[in-house]
Design a protein around this motif. Structure first.
Motif, PDB file in Angstrom:
ATOM      1  N   PHE A 163     -75.597  14.142  -5.936  1.00 17.45           N
ATOM      2  CA  PHE A 163     -77.703  14.306  -6.004  1.00 17.45           C
ATOM      3  C   PHE A 163     -78.081  14.902  -5.001  1.00 17.45           C
ATOM      4  N   HIS A 164     -77.698  13.470  -4.288  1.00 16.70           N
ATOM      5  CA  HIS A 164     -78.648  14.207  -2.720  1.00 16.70           C
ATOM      6  C   HIS A 164     -77.008  13.601  -1.681  1.00 16.70           C
ATOM      7  N   ASP A 165     -77.775  13.257  -0.534  1.00 20.32           N
ATOM      8  CA  ASP A 165     -77.321  13.186   0.937  1.00 20.32           C
ATOM      9  C   ASP A 165     -76.729  14.144   0.414  1.00 20.32           C
ATOM     10  N   ILE A 166     -75.835  14.896   2.814  1.00 18.93           N
ATOM     11  CA  ILE A 166     -75.681  15.524   3.373  1.00 18.93           C
ATOM     12  C   ILE A 166     -74.311  15.069   4.099  1.00 18.93           C
ATOM     13  N   PHE A 167     -74.108  13.649   4.090  1.00 15.66           N
ATOM     14  CA  PHE A 167     -73.265  13.098   5.337  1.00 15.66           C
ATOM     15  C   PHE A 167     -72.351  11.845   4.377  1.00 15.66           C
ATOM     16  N   ARG A 168     -70.801  11.894   5.021  1.00 17.65           N
ATOM     17  CA  ARG A 168     -70.501   9.976   4.511  1.00 17.65           C
ATOM     18  C   ARG A 168     -70.650   9.434   5.685  1.00 17.65           C
ATOM     19  N   LYS A 169     -70.742   8.362   5.106  1.00 22.15           N
ATOM     20  CA  LYS A 169     -71.276   7.063   6.614  1.00 22.15           C
ATOM     21  C   LYS A 169     -70.237   7.604   7.866  1.00 22.15           C
ATOM     22  N   ASP A 170     -68.425   8.682   7.868  1.00 24.02           N
ATOM     23  CA  ASP A 170     -68.140   8.171   9.025  1.00 24.02           C
ATOM     24  C   ASP A 170     -68.372   9.750   9.506  1.00 24.02           C
ATOM     25  N   GLY A 171     -69.895  10.414   8.566  1.00 22.99           N
ATOM     26  CA  GLY A 171     -69.771  11.990   9.541  1.00 22.99           C
ATOM     27  C   GLY A 171     -69.049  13.036   9.261  1.00 22.99           C
ATOM     28  N   THR A 172     -68.291  12.441   8.058  1.00 25.06           N
ATOM     29  CA  THR A 172     -67.889  14.124   7.346  1.00 25.06           C
ATOM     30  C   THR A 172     -68.770  14.782   6.796  1.00 25.06           C
ATOM     31  N   PRO A 173     -69.489  15.621   6.382  1.00 24.95           N
ATOM     32  CA  PRO A 173     -70.131  16.763   5.532  1.00 24.95           C
ATOM     33  C   PRO A 173     -69.292  16.474   4.018  1.00 24.95           C
ATOM     34  N   TYR A 174     -70.423  16.045   3.095  1.00 24.79           N
ATOM     35  CA  TYR A 174     -69.517  16.059   1.549  1.00 24.79           C
ATOM     36  C   TYR A 174     -70.102  18.036   0.943  1.00 24.79           C
ATOM     37  N   LYS A 175     -70.912  18.751   1.922  1.00 20.12           N
ATOM     38  CA  LYS A 175     -69.903  20.079   1.410  1.00 20.12           C
ATOM     39  C   LYS A 175     -70.069  20.724   3.399  1.00 20.12           C
ATOM     40  N   PRO A 176     -68.770  20.821   3.668  1.00 17.45           N
ATOM     41  CA  PRO A 176     -69.235  21.497   4.985  1.00 17.45           C
ATOM     42  C   PRO A 176     -69.624  22.651   5.011  1.00 17.45           C
ATOM     43  N   GLU A 177     -69.874  23.552   4.545  1.00 18.00           N
ATOM     44  CA  GLU A 177     -70.644  25.056   4.049  1.00 18.00           C
ATOM     45  C   GLU A 177     -72.098  24.792   3.921  1.00 18.00           C
ATOM     46  N   GLU A 178     -72.257  23.583   3.823  1.00 15.15           N
ATOM     47  CA  GLU A 178     -73.909  23.301   3.343  1.00 15.15           C
ATOM     48  C   GLU A 178     -74.236  23.006   4.692  1.00 15.15           C
ATOM     49  N   THR A 179     -73.909  22.258   5.182  1.00 16.52           N
ATOM     50  CA  THR A 179     -73.565  21.981   7.128  1.00 16.52           C
ATOM     51  C   THR A 179     -73.526  22.769   7.144  1.00 16.52           C
ATOM     52  N   GLU A 180     -72.928  24.112   7.850  1.00 23.23           N
ATOM     53  CA  GLU A 180     -72.461  24.894   8.168  1.00 23.23           C
ATOM     54  C   GLU A 180     -73.931  25.920   8.172  1.00 23.23           C
ATOM     55  N   LEU A 181     -74.041  26.506   7.424  1.00 28.46           N
ATOM     56  CA  LEU A 181     -75.283  27.062   6.327  1.00 28.46           C
ATOM     57  C   LEU A 181     -76.763  26.347   6.624  1.00 28.46           C
ATOM     58  N   ILE A 182     -76.850  24.380   7.493  1.00 28.24           N
ATOM     59  CA  ILE A 182     -77.717  24.481   8.703  1.00 28.24           C
ATOM     60  C   ILE A 182     -77.865  24.788   9.311  1.00 28.24           C
ATOM     61  N   LYS A 183     -77.164  24.661  10.751  1.00 31.37           N
ATOM     62  CA  LYS A 183     -76.191  25.121  11.754  1.00 31.37           C
ATOM     63  C   LYS A 183     -76.587  26.364  11.762  1.00 31.37           C
ATOM     64  N   SER A 184     -76.428  27.451  10.617  1.00 28.12           N
ATOM     65  CA  SER A 184     -76.886  28.517  10.854  1.00 28.12           C
ATOM     66  C   SER A 184     -77.663  29.003  11.183  1.00 28.12           C
ATOM     67  N   LEU A 185     -78.722  28.308  10.279  1.00 28.26           N
ATOM     68  CA  LEU A 185     -80.421  28.606  10.314  1.00 28.26           C
ATOM     69  C   LEU A 185     -81.469  28.068  11.137  1.00 28.26           C
ATOM     70  N   THR A 186     -80.561  26.468  11.600  1.00 25.77           N
ATOM     71  CA  THR A 186     -81.495  26.348  13.012  1.00 25.77           C
ATOM     72  C   THR A 186     -80.966  26.712  14.121  1.00 25.77           C
ATOM     73  N   GLY A 187     -79.947  27.706  14.344  1.00 29.76           N
ATOM     74  CA  GLY A 187     -79.141  28.366  16.061  1.00 29.76           C
ATOM     75  C   GLY A 187     -78.317  27.452  16.002  1.00 29.76           C
ATOM     76  N   ARG A 188     -78.109  26.224  15.728  1.00 27.30           N
ATOM     77  CA  ARG A 188     -77.035  24.711  16.454  1.00 27.30           C
ATOM     78  C   ARG A 188     -75.706  25.898  16.567  1.00 27.30           C
ATOM     79  N   GLY A 189     -75.372  26.552  15.159  1.00 31.83           N
ATOM     80  CA  GLY A 189     -74.589  27.326  15.317  1.00 31.83           C
ATOM     81  C   GLY A 189     -74.277  28.719  16.316  1.00 31.83           C
ATOM     82  N   LYS A 190     -75.367  29.010  16.468  1.00 31.41           N
ATOM     83  CA  LYS A 190     -74.848  29.993  17.466  1.00 31.41           C
ATOM     84  C   LYS A 190     -74.189  29.935  19.046  1.00 31.41           C
TER      85      LYS A 190
END
Length: 358
Positions: free
Chosen positions: A331-358
């Motif tokens: 329903f919610h949440d982005i990461f598992r406790k060990d820092g693994t993304p639940y959906k890597p495509e989501e964290t890649e999108l966030i990184k892209s939109l925030t400029g972190r992925g550049k």
């Protein structure tokens, strides 16, 4: 859906009219719209999450001295920094302050030092009308398997929030915290009351809502103050919130087309917008669709849920899984406790939109 949108439109137009009237009267202390816009323009696009460490079931477990967990906070805010998030919305609780005011403020300061190290500002929340009605200090309950936010506590509680006899003690709490951090640039904004009127309270929450704004204006912190609109049926609460907030904050868990309508109508208020809750995957409120829209519209974006933990917010509000097994779709949440993304495509999108992925 069309009827819902029409009702929403009418409600927001009503709010817009009230705000125009309020601007002419000038509610005491409210920032002029131009000041709010200038403040917002000084910040990069705001993106982050509602944050509680995975080791805490509720606000009390986060802030009480024996369960405050700076190591986990540091680790998990590192995950946020890694994807370019720059703001977190964090709930306080007056009972943790009441136990030990000075220790509570020291822990807030410690939290802010950690968040600032990771390049993250904080939006603190004072009161809350959601979930369990009677908060108690001390050891907090263990999570109930498969139940969303099974241990989250209202603040000050129910019916405590309706009892004016409690207000003097709550005033001391709010003013003590605001005075201590009134000039602290690590704090982005003060969110005075989360979802006033929830849990069936309706207008019974209006007296406390009015008082917390009054107390905050008397302190006059350097940061803006707000309380987010979240239910269009609460007309009296909504009217007061939008007329008295320096920056307009709101919650919206609808799909992107409906959410965009909310943004378009709220923009008529002429103030910066920050969405302080969104993203519920089974309801089609998704990073992939909503987050790019919020960036395009220059609306701050704070989703509910960060690291899967004791709050159980991977489970839906109204769909418990009694055996505690992992839902097919979080329903919610982005990461598992060990820092693994639940959906890597989501964290890649966030990184892209925030400029972190550049």
């Amino acid at each position: 859906m069309q009827n819902k949108l029409k009702l929403q439109a009418l409600a927001l137009i009503m709010l817009f009219s009230i705000q125009l009237s309020a601007q002419q009267k000038g509610p005491a202390g409210v920032w002029p719209a131009q000041k709010a816009k200038a403040w917002y323009a000084q910040h990069q696009w705001l993106v982050g999450s509602d944050f509680i460490p995975s080791t805490a079931i509720n606000q009390l477990e986060m802030w009480q001295s024996d369960t405050f967990d700076p190591a986990t906070i540091d680790k998990e805010l590192g995950y946020a920094q890694g994807i370019g998030m720059n703001v977190m919305r964090v709930f306080l609780h007056h009972l943790a302050w009441q136990q030990d005011p000075e220790g509570f403020k020291k822990r807030m300061d410690q939290y802010l030092a950690i968040s600032s190290k990771h390049g993250i500002q904080t939006m603190f929340v004072f009161f809350d009308d959601c979930w369990n009605k009677v908060p108690k200090t001390g050891k907090q309950p263990e999570p109930k398997p498969g139940i969303h936010n099974s241990g989250w506590m209202q603040d000050p509680g129910q019916p405590a929030s309706e009892n004016a006899a409690n207000f003097p003690a709550l005033e001391k709490y709010v003013k003590d915290v605001l005075k201590r951090f009134a000039a602290d640039k690590r704090i982005l904004l003060w969110d005075l009351y989360n979802e006033p009127g929830n849990s069936g309270k309706g207008d019974k929450s209006l007296p406390l809502l009015k008082n917390v704004f009054k107390w905050a204006r008397e302190v006059n912190p350097g940061q803006p103050i707000s309380a987010g609109v979240w239910s269009w049926g609460l007309e009296n609460l909504n009217a007061f919130q939008v007329a008295n907030s320096d920056v307009i904050t709101y919650h919206d868990y609808s799909p992107e087309p409906d959410h965009l309508k909310t943004v378009q109508f709220l923009k008529m208020l002429g103030r910066p917008l920050i969405c302080t809750e969104y993203m519920a995957r089974p309801r089609n409120s998704l990073f992939s669709t909503v987050l790019p829209m919020l960036k395009k519209e220059n609306v701050g974006a704070i989703n509910w849920g960060f690291v899967s933990g004791k709050t159980n917010t991977i489970y839906a509000w109204d769909t418990p899984i009694p055996d505690g097994s992992e839902p097919k779709l979080w329903f919610h949440d982005i990461f598992r406790k060990d820092g693994t993304p639940y959906k890597p495509e989501e964290t890649e999108l966030i990184k892209s939109l925030t400029g972190r992925g550049k």
